[in-house]
Enzyme design. Structure first.
Site, short mmCIF file in Angstrom:
data_model
loop_
_atom_site.label_atom_id
_atom_site.label_comp_id
_atom_site.label_asym_id
_atom_site.label_seq_id
_atom_site.Cartn_x
_atom_site.Cartn_y
_atom_site.Cartn_z
CB SER A 6 -15.51 152.24 12.35
OG SER A 6 -16.08 151.66 13.52
CE1 TYR A 8 -18.47 156.38 13.32
CE2 TYR A 8 -18.81 154.04 13.67
CZ TYR A 8 -17.98 155.14 13.67
OH TYR A 8 -16.66 154.99 14.00
#
Length: 108
Positions: free
Chosen positions: A27, A40
């Protein structure tokens, strides 16, 4: 991260001698985190480190390892409010575009 590691470990066993490609999905948060996203962001940063390490380990075995770091991908896990906020300020990419990128990497 554990799942990516375990899959890569098994892939190395299968590809040893024959070569191959491993493509991880990270990501953009690995390098540009959002507020209140430590778990995350940490996991995506770890995916990047895992990928780099595996790439070094796989080089002599003919195993190429790479990662794609998509930005905002529209997903059902986002609330309608979050979709509206991100659309106004950041925009989205399509999941199909990410898949096409991974497919292109696999064909190299």
């Amino acid at each position: 991260v554990l799942g990516s590691f375990l899959c890569a470990r098994e892939a190395f066993k299968l590809m040893r001698g024959a070569g191959g490609r491993i493509i991880n999905v990270g990501s953009i948060s690995a390098t540009a985190p959002r507020p209140n996203s430590a778990p995350y962001t940490t996991s995506k940063f770890a995916i990047d480190g895992l990928t780099r390490s595996l790439a070094l380990d796989g080089r002599s075995l003919g195993i190429a390892v790479g990662v794609v770091h998509p930005g905002n991908v529209r997903s059902d896990i986002l609330s309608p409010e979050e979709v509206a906020r991100r659309e106004e300020h950041e925009g989205f990419i399509n999941a199909d575009d990410v898949a096409e990128c991974v497919l292109t990497m696999a064909k190299l």
